[in-house]
Design a protein around this motif. Structure first.
Motif, short mmCIF file in Angstrom:
data_model
loop_
_atom_site.label_atom_id
_atom_site.label_comp_id
_atom_site.label_asym_id
_atom_site.label_seq_id
_atom_site.Cartn_x
_atom_site.Cartn_y
_atom_site.Cartn_z
N ALA C 140 56.32 -65.26 -33.14
CA ALA C 140 55.46 -64.72 -34.10
C ALA C 140 54.48 -63.79 -33.52
O ALA C 140 54.29 -64.09 -32.10
CB ALA C 140 54.75 -65.98 -34.88
N GLY C 141 53.58 -63.35 -34.14
CA GLY C 141 52.49 -62.56 -33.60
C GLY C 141 51.74 -63.30 -32.75
O GLY C 141 51.39 -62.61 -31.66
N THR C 222 42.60 -54.67 -32.83
CA THR C 222 43.38 -54.27 -33.64
C THR C 222 43.39 -52.88 -34.00
O THR C 222 42.39 -52.43 -34.44
CB THR C 222 43.56 -55.21 -34.81
OG1 THR C 222 43.32 -56.76 -34.31
CG2 THR C 222 44.58 -55.28 -35.62
N ALA C 253 49.41 -56.07 -35.47
CA ALA C 253 49.66 -56.57 -37.04
C ALA C 253 49.89 -55.65 -37.88
O ALA C 253 50.32 -55.72 -38.97
CB ALA C 253 48.81 -57.60 -37.33
N HIS C 273 51.85 -56.42 -29.50
CA HIS C 273 52.85 -57.27 -30.16
C HIS C 273 53.08 -56.43 -31.49
O HIS C 273 52.38 -55.87 -32.12
CB HIS C 273 52.59 -58.62 -30.33
CG HIS C 273 51.60 -59.17 -31.59
ND1 HIS C 273 50.16 -59.20 -31.20
CD2 HIS C 273 51.84 -59.04 -32.69
CE1 HIS C 273 49.63 -59.44 -32.48
NE2 HIS C 273 50.54 -59.54 -33.36
N LYS C 278 56.14 -58.55 -40.61
CA LYS C 278 55.21 -57.78 -41.41
C LYS C 278 55.83 -56.37 -41.56
O LYS C 278 56.55 -55.99 -42.57
CB LYS C 278 53.89 -57.85 -40.74
CG LYS C 278 53.08 -59.03 -40.74
CD LYS C 278 51.81 -58.90 -40.03
CE LYS C 278 51.13 -60.43 -39.94
NZ LYS C 278 50.15 -60.65 -39.52
C1 LIG Z 1 45.58 -59.14 -37.37
C2 LIG Z 1 46.46 -60.31 -37.15
N1 LIG Z 1 46.81 -60.70 -35.86
C3 LIG Z 1 47.80 -61.46 -35.51
C4 LIG Z 1 48.22 -62.20 -36.50
C5 LIG Z 1 49.22 -63.57 -35.99
O1 LIG Z 1 50.49 -63.28 -36.42
P1 LIG Z 1 51.68 -64.63 -36.72
O2 LIG Z 1 50.85 -65.07 -37.86
O3 LIG Z 1 52.69 -63.77 -36.73
O4 LIG Z 1 51.35 -65.54 -35.38
C6 LIG Z 1 48.03 -61.77 -37.68
C7 LIG Z 1 48.64 -62.73 -38.73
O5 LIG Z 1 48.61 -63.25 -39.86
C8 LIG Z 1 47.09 -60.81 -38.06
O6 LIG Z 1 46.92 -60.66 -39.37
#
Ligand SMILES: Cc1ncc(COP(=O)(O)O)c(C=O)c1O
Lengths: 444, 130, 533
Positions: C140-141, C222, C253, C273, C278
């Motif tokens: 996951a992220g 981000t 993300a 990542h 998404k």
């Molecule tokens: C900006 C941002 N970074 C990181 C994440 C984390 O990703 P994940 O939920 O896939 O672990 C999210 C997820 O909701 C996000 O919106």
């Protein structure tokens, strides 16, 4: 434009509303020097063509519909009732996200609550979270919980060498930035040897149940020794084996983790799987990730909601103990439906089928010339076979007969060269097992 | 000024703890302002009696539905007593932060840390400015 | 009920409540092998699972599903989550037996299809964001972030600069960013935002050029920011951190705003990542699974989490060409069960052999096996559908939709930053003169109008934030309906605030008592087992 519904007229109206002439004007903040690069990707394809290509790619794999699978080692080929997939394909479930808005997510919330409950029933624990990524990361998270429970005063983690090798690798990946020692798994230590390593610097001791070699150890006295040293006992358990064998809770475990893929999740080349994480009440507030609790709505109606939220990364940020956000929710739903369908008796029956098939295979192979099976301890659906030739050769011969053979233990365990880990489940009919034995016998 | 209470006989930290000195025992809790910000407190957790802590160390944590806050002591010493009644009734912190909602008593090894604290007027001004 | 209690009100009974002793939802085969004796002293006495018939199980879960809101039902503008349509084609593909029934420890020769697919996807993801190499293993992220920060950490250690332990994180960052840094054993320094929503450059320079210079390991940022804004100073940010000796991590993300617009690798990012769940349409599954592939430049390539897929034997062709006849590559590969090149007459050049490789200085494995393959194959199919000419349109229309909503909603709500947005934007969920109404109330009222609410209270730096991300798959009529609902809610806030404060009115339940949930902690309804003492 595939999944983009805009007509040219709509696009024009929208641009006018925004006050620009073209979509590209909206990207002015992106550095001009790097804006709109060429993309070297294949050309677009129609749905029909993509479907055909996916089929072709998938058929370039040796899969369970063409081959009899006798390989486990952390991923198990079990029967999945049709209902599971039909429920997973409900768009209401799989196209929703984390139930941040409980009023319109009661389906996911209640199903997850039921998953938590059934995992508690299997493991004998008081609470379970809504999932971790897989069995390996669930173990890595258990290490964090154990360190936290000692307030980081204890810095030693004891792992058995009979824990899945990849799980131990993941624990090391997760904790490489911490000042802790991970010991116990580099040799061939038996459980008694691990207990010798306990001291007042030990945060936890972890064992696998059944262990990576399929064996069930008698753990009746382990918990006492671990607790006496003030450490936590973590058990990595295959939930399918818990259909038959004593629950880790009954054996005194503080945290039970593992891979719940066997409960309704297909092999799928290794993922998405389902890391389950269950814990005693005493430590429940140290659980990472999502957890669902019961409550009432403004009218007094029973409902469910994500609770213990302040421990999570979105609120606690750099003080959070885990960064997990997205988990394996849909797989937890699969396990929930699977366990509900199987129920008390069905799951026990599946467990027994696994046990009997594996024992039938083990006994027959043990009688073959040149082979021997380690039957020194009780086992569930996997067992170790000492082979007369390199495992690769045997597997090659099996493959030609449409059989995916055991997992070669040599690369992971120096003392187990020419040893394979074989697995039989309820999906392996007697005829398949007999064929396996016959081919292996021919290579003796 | 907001409508929170700030007793004049206590000292206050920027992390919203109050401190009361009696001999070498320092009693600590969180302020009325802090409990109001946190809203319904659902859980408290403290270090164990007998643990020793340094000035600036956390001696525990309070949790509401929306937030979790670490609790800090400005004095070093040994935790002499913790308010175990809060474990079952954490809402007492909301109801009576300066009385029954006290949290820990520390046998202080050094009282110098108290000197840097705010008095009630300064703390009120500090809260107003936030 | 003997004591006069009213039976508990519930939407749907619990699975345990519809259990009846002796009932079963499955029909299993007889045991066709001799039975082996069970080791009695190791066998459990009780397995407290429910006993429910198949029909009841189906109805139970179907009824539960009907209590959910989902993309398949309508607009789900949950900012930062990219809730786009999840193509049905991909679900069918994932269920093909060649994928679903493929054991993760199948020999290389027997998994050439899967390995080919992963190899292609690694390449495409690298191409889309300008990175040298990609590992698909993170689940996951957040796990991708963790991998990225561990790589940065190890990079510095290997250069004898292990003292670099500070990661800069803007205060608008998602919570996973700072939490990741702590997990990696490093320290977070938060940076404020300026009035335009960019990173405050003065604070950044101060951090990178002051006493801490030698401790700067890198920065996580981000792009576009969690406010939906493209940092107009991004190149300067990257340069400043690089000059201090730090590496740049991009939280991807928000890639749905960047595809074909800029390549993060070309901007100078060292690692990022992707969230396949998404940007690349893999379903969110009610909370997961996700997939958080990581891309890196040459510097960090040796550190990637493994395993990754590489060509381990070139074969006679230089690699599969995408204009090969459909399936040709894979059919040839399929015949080679022993791993040795075995050209099949008439099928053209020998394809390469793909295999798993552990990068030279890998930070290790993030999970068992090799990532959430089921998500990889969906992302593959998704990119295949759009292809070179279409993938940029995903971003273009996502940004069009967001700016359209923003332009229309600006008339009734305060939008804090006066700039075009990326694929999402924040507005303040506060109505002038009606202080008792909060963002949460607006969100709850949106449910009554048939919409999923936006993300609430994130990013933390905007008061009463409502983060709105429509995605490209939404049709104009639905966006217009959403705007109308938001306008009516703003009206209602002034005329009948109670309606908002008590919303939702039409959802399956009303607002929940979260204090009760957290205090009582009822987390399990299974009958208790005999406990260990
Ligand atoms: C900006 C941002 N970074 C990181 C994440 C984390 O990703 P994940 O939920 O896939 O672990 C999210 C997820 O909701 C996000 O919106």
């Amino acid at each position: 434009m595939s999944y983009i519904p805009h007509t040219p007229a709509e696009t024009r109206t929208m641009l006018a509303e925004i006050g620009v002439r073209s979509i590209d004007e909206l990207f002015e903040a992106a550095p001009q020097s790097h804006r709109f690069p060429a993309l070297d990707l294949p050309p677009p394809m129609s749905e029909m063509e993509v479907a055909a290509e996916m089929l072709a790619i998938s058929e370039a794999n040796d899969h369970g519909q063409d081959f009899a699978i006798f390989r486990g080692a952390g991923a198990y080929h079990h029967f999945i009732p049709s209902v599971v997939n039909h429920i997973l394909l409900r768009g209401e479930f799989y196209t929703a996200y984390t139930p941040y808005q409980p009023e319109i997510s009661q389906g996911t919330l209640q199903a997850t609550y039921e998953y938590q409950s059934m995992m508690c029933a299997l493991t004998g624990m008081d609470a379970a979270n809504a999932s971790h990524y897989d069995g390996a990361t669930s173990l890595a998270e258990a290490v964090t919980v154990a360190l936290e429970a000692s307030r980081h005063r204890r810095r030693k983690v004891i792992l058995s060498h009979a824990i899945h090798p990849q799980y131990r690798e993941v624990v090391r990946t997760y904790h490489q930035g911490r000042d802790i020692r991970i010991i116990g798994d580099r040799g061939r230590g038996e459980i008694v040897d691990l207990l010798e390593m306990l001291d007042d610097n030990t945060a936890m001791l972890a064992l696998q149940y059944p262990n990576f070699f399929g064996q069930i150890n008698d753990l009746a006295t382990v918990a006492e020794a671990v607790h006496e040293a003030g450490a936590l006992l973590v058990i990595v358990a295959n939930p399918m084996a818990l259909s038959l064998f004593k629950s880790p809770g009954e054996l005194g475990a503080d945290i039970v983790v593992g891979e719940a893929q066997p409960m309704g999740v297909p092999l799928g080349f290794g993922g998405p799987y389902l890391g389950y994480f269950a814990i005693r009440q005493k430590y429940v507030r140290r659980i990472a990730g999502r957890i669902i609790g019961e409550t009432r709505d403004a009218d007094g109606k029973r409902a469910f909601v994500m609770t213990l939220r302040p421990r999570e990364q979105d609120i606690k940020r750099e003080r959070a103990t885990s960064n997990i956000c997205t988990n394996q929710g849909l797989m937890a739903l699969a396990a929930s439906v699977y366990m509900a369908l199987m129920g008390k008796n069905g799951l026990r029956q599946v467990g027994e089928l696994n046990y009997h098939k594996a024992h039938y295979a083990a006994e027959r192979i043990n009688r073959l010339d040149g082979y021997s099976v380690d039957m020194s301890k009780p086992f569930f659906n996997e067992f170790v076979v000492a082979c007369p030739r390199p495992v690769e050769e045997i597997n090659q011969a099996l493959l030609e007969e449409g059989i995916i053979g055991g997992y070669d233990l040599g690369p992971h365990y120096f003392h187990l060269q020419d040893h394979m880990l074989l697995c039989a489940t309820e999906t392996n009919g007697k005829d398949e097992i007999d064929r396996l034995v016959e081919v292996m016998g021919g290579l003796g | 000024m907001g409508d929170w209470k700030t007793p004049a006989n206590l000292k206050y930290s920027e992390s919203d703890e109050w401190f009361a000195l009696d001999g070498d025992i320092v009693t600590i809790g969180i302020t009325d302002y802090a409990q109001d910000q946190l809203n319904d407190i659902v859980y408290v957790e403290f270090r164990d009696p007998g643990d020793s802590i340094d000035a600036g160390d956390s001696f525990g944590e309070v949790e509401s539905v929306k937030a979790a806050s670490e609790l800090y002591s400005v004095v070093p010493g040994e935790i002499a007593e913790v308010n175990t009644a809060l474990e079952d009734e954490p809402e007492t912190v909301n109801a009576d932060p300066f009385g029954a909602g006290w949290m820990v008593k520390i046998r202080a090894a050094d009282l110098a840390g108290l000197d840097g604290l705010m008095d009630a007027a300064a703390y009120d001004a500090y809260c107003d400015s936030r | 009920m003997m004591d006069g209690q009213v039976p508990e009100q519930a939407l749907q009974p619990l699975i345990y409540d519809i259990s009846a002793p002796g009932r079963s939802g499955v029909n299993l085969p007889e045991c066709d092998v001799p039975r082996a004796p069970l080791p009695a002293d190791l066998i459990r006495d009780d397995l407290p699972l429910p006993e429910v018939g198949e029909v009841q199980v189906v109805r139970h879960f179907v009824k539960l599903s009907q209590l959910n809101y989902s993309i398949d039902q309508g607009l789900y503008p949950l900012g930062s989550c990219t809730m786009k349509y999840n193509p049905k084609l991909n679900e069918d593909a994932a269920r093909l037996p060649g994928f679903a029934q493929l054991h993760p420890l199948t020999d290389e020769a027997g998994s050439q299809g899967a390995l080919f697919l992963m190899h292609e996807l690694q390449g495409w993801l690298g191409e889309i964001s300008g990175f040298e190499a990609v590992s698909l293993t993170p689940a996951a992220g957040a796990q991708g972030e963790f991998a990225g920060i561990l790589m940065i950490r190890q990079y510095h250690i290997d250069r004898g600069e292990g003292q670099r332990d500070i990661i800069l994180v803007p205060n608008s960052a998602h919570g996973t960013n700072p939490a990741t840094v702590t997990m990696a054993g490093m320290e977070v320094r938060e940076l404020p935002a300026d009035a335009q929503g960019n990173v405050d450059m003065r604070a950044l320079h101060a951090a990178c050029e002051g006493d801490l210079r030698d401790r700067i390991a890198g920065m996580m940022i981000t792009v576009p920011s969690t406010l939906g804004l493209f940092e107009s100073t991004i190149l300067e940010v990257i340069e400043t951190v690089h000059d201090a000796g730090g590496l740049m991590y991009m939280d991807g993300a928000n890639m749905n705003a960047l595809m074909g617009v800029v390549k993060p690798g070309e901007l100078g990012f060292d690692v990022m990542h992707y969230n396949l769940h998404k940007t690349f349409s893999t379903p969110h599954g009610g909370g997961g699974p996700g997939s958080g592939a990581v891309g890196v430049n040459e510097k960090l390539k040796p550190y990637l989490p493994g395993p990754i897929v590489e060509i381990i034997d070139e074969g006679q062709a230089t690699g599969p060409t995408l204009d090969m006849p459909v399936g040709a590559t894979y059919q040839v590969a399929h015949e080679r069960t022993d791993g040795s090149p075995q050209p099949k007459p008439g099928d053209g050049p020998e394809p390469p052999l793909y295999g798993f490789v552990m990068p030279e200085k890998s930070i290790g494995r993030m999970k068992a096996f090799h990532g959430n393959f089921g998500m990889h194959l969906r992302a593959y199919a998704y990119i295949r559908v759009y292809g070179d000419s279409g993938i940029r349109d995903v971003t273009r229309y996502a940004v069009l939709n967001a700016n359209y909503l923003r332009a229309r909603l600006m008339r009734s709500y305060r939008v804090p930053y006066p700039r075009y947005c990326g694929h999402e934007f924040v507005l303040e969920g506060h109505i002038e003169g009606v202080d008792e109404v909060h963002a949460l109330d607006i969100s709850k009222r949106l449910m009554d109008y048939g919409f999923h609410p936006p993300t609430n209270y994130f990013p933390l730096i905007v008061p009463e934030a409502l983060l709105i991300e429509p995605t490209e798959t939404e049709v104009k009529e639905d966006l217009d309906a959403f705007v109308e609902a938001m306008e009516r809610i703003a009206q209602e806030a002034r005329t009948e605030p109670e309606t908002l404060l008590n919303a939702p009115h039409t959802a399956p339940v009303r607002r929940l008592d979260e204090v009760r949930a957290a205090k009582e902690l009822v987390l399990c309804c299974a009958p208790a087992l005999p406990s260990y003492s």
